[in-house]
Design a protein around this motif. Sequence first.
Motif, PDB file in Angstrom:
ATOM      1  N   GLU A 230      -1.142   5.599   2.122  1.00 20.68           N
ATOM      2  CA  GLU A 230      -1.876   6.874   2.091  1.00 20.68           C
ATOM      3  C   GLU A 230      -3.249   6.716   2.733  1.00 20.68           C
ATOM      4  O   GLU A 230      -3.703   7.576   3.493  1.00 20.68           O
ATOM      5  N   PHE A 231      -3.904   5.597   2.441  1.00 18.95           N
ATOM      6  CA  PHE A 231      -5.240   5.342   2.972  1.00 18.95           C
ATOM      7  C   PHE A 231      -5.239   5.266   4.507  1.00 18.95           C
ATOM      8  O   PHE A 231      -6.038   5.929   5.174  1.00 18.95           O
ATOM      9  N   VAL A 232      -4.335   4.461   5.098  1.00 22.97           N
ATOM     10  CA  VAL A 232      -4.362   4.264   6.554  1.00 22.97           C
ATOM     11  C   VAL A 232      -3.972   5.530   7.303  1.00 22.97           C
ATOM     12  O   VAL A 232      -4.448   5.782   8.412  1.00 22.97           O
ATOM     13  N   LYS A 233      -3.115   6.344   6.714  1.00 21.38           N
ATOM     14  CA  LYS A 233      -2.753   7.601   7.378  1.00 21.38           C
ATOM     15  C   LYS A 233      -3.947   8.541   7.450  1.00 21.38           C
ATOM     16  O   LYS A 233      -4.132   9.260   8.429  1.00 21.38           O
ATOM     17  N   LYS A 234      -4.774   8.519   6.412  1.00 18.50           N
ATOM     18  CA  LYS A 234      -5.937   9.412   6.400  1.00 18.50           C
ATOM     19  C   LYS A 234      -7.063   8.912   7.296  1.00 18.50           C
ATOM     20  O   LYS A 234      -7.817   9.707   7.840  1.00 18.50           O
ATOM     21  N   ILE A 235      -7.171   7.587   7.465  1.00 18.64           N
ATOM     22  CA  ILE A 235      -8.292   7.061   8.252  1.00 18.64           C
ATOM     23  C   ILE A 235      -7.913   6.861   9.716  1.00 18.64           C
ATOM     24  O   ILE A 235      -8.732   7.026  10.614  1.00 18.64           O
ATOM     25  N   PHE A 236      -6.639   6.509  10.004  1.00 17.12           N
ATOM     26  CA  PHE A 236      -6.232   6.206  11.382  1.00 17.12           C
ATOM     27  C   PHE A 236      -5.238   7.204  11.981  1.00 17.12           C
ATOM     28  O   PHE A 236      -5.015   7.195  13.182  1.00 17.12           O
ATOM     29  N   GLY A 237      -4.605   8.035  11.154  1.00 19.90           N
ATOM     30  CA  GLY A 237      -3.638   9.005  11.682  1.00 19.90           C
ATOM     31  C   GLY A 237      -2.327   8.943  10.923  1.00 19.90           C
ATOM     32  O   GLY A 237      -1.925   7.908  10.379  1.00 19.90           O
ATOM     33  N   LYS A 238      -1.618  10.061  10.892  1.00 25.70           N
ATOM     34  CA  LYS A 238      -0.412  10.175  10.049  1.00 25.70           C
ATOM     35  C   LYS A 238       0.766   9.337  10.519  1.00 25.70           C
ATOM     36  O   LYS A 238       1.711   9.100   9.754  1.00 25.70           O
ATOM     37  N   ASN A 239       0.753   8.870  11.772  1.00 24.55           N
ATOM     38  CA  ASN A 239       1.877   8.082  12.279  1.00 24.55           C
ATOM     39  C   ASN A 239       1.710   6.578  12.054  1.00 24.55           C
ATOM     40  O   ASN A 239       2.574   5.781  12.432  1.00 24.55           O
ATOM     41  N   VAL A 240       0.594   6.171  11.439  1.00 21.65           N
ATOM     42  CA  VAL A 240       0.312   4.748  11.224  1.00 21.65           C
ATOM     43  C   VAL A 240       1.030   4.263   9.968  1.00 21.65           C
ATOM     44  O   VAL A 240       1.076   4.947   8.950  1.00 21.65           O
ATOM     45  N   THR A 241       1.612   3.064  10.046  1.00 14.96           N
ATOM     46  CA  THR A 241       2.261   2.445   8.896  1.00 14.96           C
ATOM     47  C   THR A 241       1.614   1.095   8.597  1.00 14.96           C
ATOM     48  O   THR A 241       0.834   0.588   9.409  1.00 14.96           O
ATOM     49  N   THR A 242       1.972   0.506   7.452  1.00 15.85           N
ATOM     50  CA  THR A 242       1.382  -0.776   7.062  1.00 15.85           C
ATOM     51  C   THR A 242       2.472  -1.837   6.898  1.00 15.85           C
ATOM     52  O   THR A 242       3.650  -1.526   6.714  1.00 15.85           O
ATOM     53  N   ARG A 243       2.031  -3.070   6.970  1.00 16.77           N
ATOM     54  CA  ARG A 243       2.887  -4.199   6.597  1.00 16.77           C
ATOM     55  C   ARG A 243       2.031  -5.213   5.849  1.00 16.77           C
ATOM     56  O   ARG A 243       0.819  -5.310   6.090  1.00 16.77           O
ATOM     57  N   LEU A 244       2.660  -5.948   4.957  1.00 20.29           N
ATOM     58  CA  LEU A 244       1.948  -6.940   4.164  1.00 20.29           C
ATOM     59  C   LEU A 244       2.399  -8.337   4.585  1.00 20.29           C
ATOM     60  O   LEU A 244       3.600  -8.596   4.717  1.00 20.29           O
ATOM     61  N   ARG A 245       1.434  -9.234   4.785  1.00 16.55           N
ATOM     62  CA  ARG A 245       1.734 -10.625   5.118  1.00 16.55           C
ATOM     63  C   ARG A 245       1.185 -11.531   4.027  1.00 16.55           C
ATOM     64  O   ARG A 245       0.073 -11.319   3.556  1.00 16.55           O
ATOM     65  N   PRO A 246       1.931 -12.545   3.617  1.00 18.82           N
ATOM     66  CA  PRO A 246       1.453 -13.454   2.566  1.00 18.82           C
ATOM     67  C   PRO A 246       0.137 -14.112   2.964  1.00 18.82           C
ATOM     68  O   PRO A 246      -0.070 -14.481   4.119  1.00 18.82           O
ATOM     69  N   SER A 247      -0.757 -14.252   1.995  1.00 20.47           N
ATOM     70  CA  SER A 247      -2.042 -14.891   2.238  1.00 20.47           C
ATOM     71  C   SER A 247      -2.500 -15.567   0.955  1.00 20.47           C
ATOM     72  O   SER A 247      -1.699 -15.725   0.021  1.00 20.47           O
ATOM     73  N   TYR A 248      -3.760 -15.962   0.896  1.00 21.38           N
ATOM     74  CA  TYR A 248      -4.285 -16.594  -0.318  1.00 21.38           C
ATOM     75  C   TYR A 248      -5.715 -16.139  -0.580  1.00 21.38           C
ATOM     76  O   TYR A 248      -6.579 -16.206   0.309  1.00 21.38           O
ATOM     77  N   PHE A 249      -5.943 -15.658  -1.795  1.00 20.33           N
ATOM     78  CA  PHE A 249      -7.280 -15.399  -2.319  1.00 20.33           C
ATOM     79  C   PHE A 249      -7.290 -15.910  -3.749  1.00 20.33           C
ATOM     80  O   PHE A 249      -6.304 -15.706  -4.484  1.00 20.33           O
ATOM     81  N   PRO A 250      -8.359 -16.550  -4.181  1.00 21.12           N
ATOM     82  CA  PRO A 250      -8.374 -17.125  -5.532  1.00 21.12           C
ATOM     83  C   PRO A 250      -8.186 -16.088  -6.634  1.00 21.12           C
ATOM     84  O   PRO A 250      -7.641 -16.396  -7.695  1.00 21.12           O
ATOM     85  N   PHE A 251      -8.623 -14.865  -6.410  1.00 19.88           N
ATOM     86  CA  PHE A 251      -8.625 -13.867  -7.477  1.00 19.88           C
ATOM     87  C   PHE A 251      -7.400 -12.954  -7.463  1.00 19.88           C
ATOM     88  O   PHE A 251      -7.316 -12.025  -8.259  1.00 19.88           O
ATOM     89  N   THR A 252      -6.446 -13.152  -6.556  1.00 16.83           N
ATOM     90  CA  THR A 252      -5.206 -12.371  -6.555  1.00 16.83           C
ATOM     91  C   THR A 252      -4.002 -13.303  -6.401  1.00 16.83           C
ATOM     92  O   THR A 252      -4.081 -14.339  -5.746  1.00 16.83           O
ATOM     93  N   GLU A 253      -2.870 -12.901  -7.005  1.00 18.37           N
ATOM     94  CA  GLU A 253      -1.635 -13.676  -6.891  1.00 18.37           C
ATOM     95  C   GLU A 253      -0.454 -12.759  -7.230  1.00 18.37           C
ATOM     96  O   GLU A 253      -0.300 -12.345  -8.376  1.00 18.37           O
TER      97      GLU A 253
END
Length: 340
Positions: A230-253
């Motif tokens: 919802e966020f990226v469609k409002k900031i970049f346009g309605k045709n934009v989609t997202t993808r998630l890639r594995p990463s590492y941050f100490p405070f999320t898992e």
Amino acid sequence: MKEKLQKIKEQAIAEIEKSEGLEKLNEVRQSILGKKGELTAVLKGMKDVVPEDRPKVGQLVNETREAIETVLQERLKKLEQEALRKRYEAEKIDVTMPAKRQAKGNLHPITQVRNQLTDIFASMGFEIYEGTEIETDYYNFTALNTPQDHPARDMQDTFYLSPEFLLRTQTSAGQIHVMEAKKPPIKIISPGKVFRSDDDATHSPMFSQMEGLVVDKGITLCDLKGMLEEFVKKIFGKNVTTRLRPSYFPFTEPSVEVDVSCFQCGGKGCKLCKGTGWIEVLGAGVVNNKVLQGCDIDTDVYSGFAFGIGIERIAMLKYGINNIKLLFESDMRVLKQIDE
């Protein structure tokens, strides 16, 4: 004496009438009526006049003075009127002339993007929390599950004010303050300035970040992805989609890097997305249980997700700015082009 006074009067009147300005007229007045003027000199010479003639001479001097002052005042009035007329002429305004256009101001691109992000998340029910720019090591690192030997704690990355206090390196510190002060459900964004010892074309020692945090019952990574869509469609346009890639941050898992499909080429591959069709925009993940437990939140009941957005990065992508320093140099040739 009578002839002398008559001559003074005639000469004075002639000088007065040919005076072309107030300054010149004042010079004439001083030369005749001033302390060292001709008529004043006659008055000073009264002591040499025989006593029986002094009343008559005094009367003649007064009559001469009055005659000169009368002409002087008439000339003064005319010159003042002429000076006023010239001033009005010089200062007059032609109301039929087109008005000078005033340049239209606009908000700085970073402010514009921050306002846009705030409006987007506020429409999703997020509250705003603004933390302090000076934080303790505990809130900036320890409470966010950052190990003592983590590179982010090193002097070359963090601006320490003392062994305990530092300039915050992330607005994530704000989520700890909120979770300590408020029990779930929690849904906040925390925008503000952060500081890191980093400086190149895409990084600055000071930049703006917006932290987002949601804690409630049954929160999963799917909720995060849905919100980001919802966020990226409002900031970049309605045709934009997202993808998630594995990463590492100490405070999320688990932790993820969030990419958006290139809004310039539609995912086909271009210079902006470096031919991949995707652009990295932010980091996010499910809040680590250790972080929740450190804030006395029951992880058997509650879970959450968090995300961090670099406001300058969004501005650079949105407005096609290739060097972050352009956002800090206040070059009006750049800034005046960006106005939404």
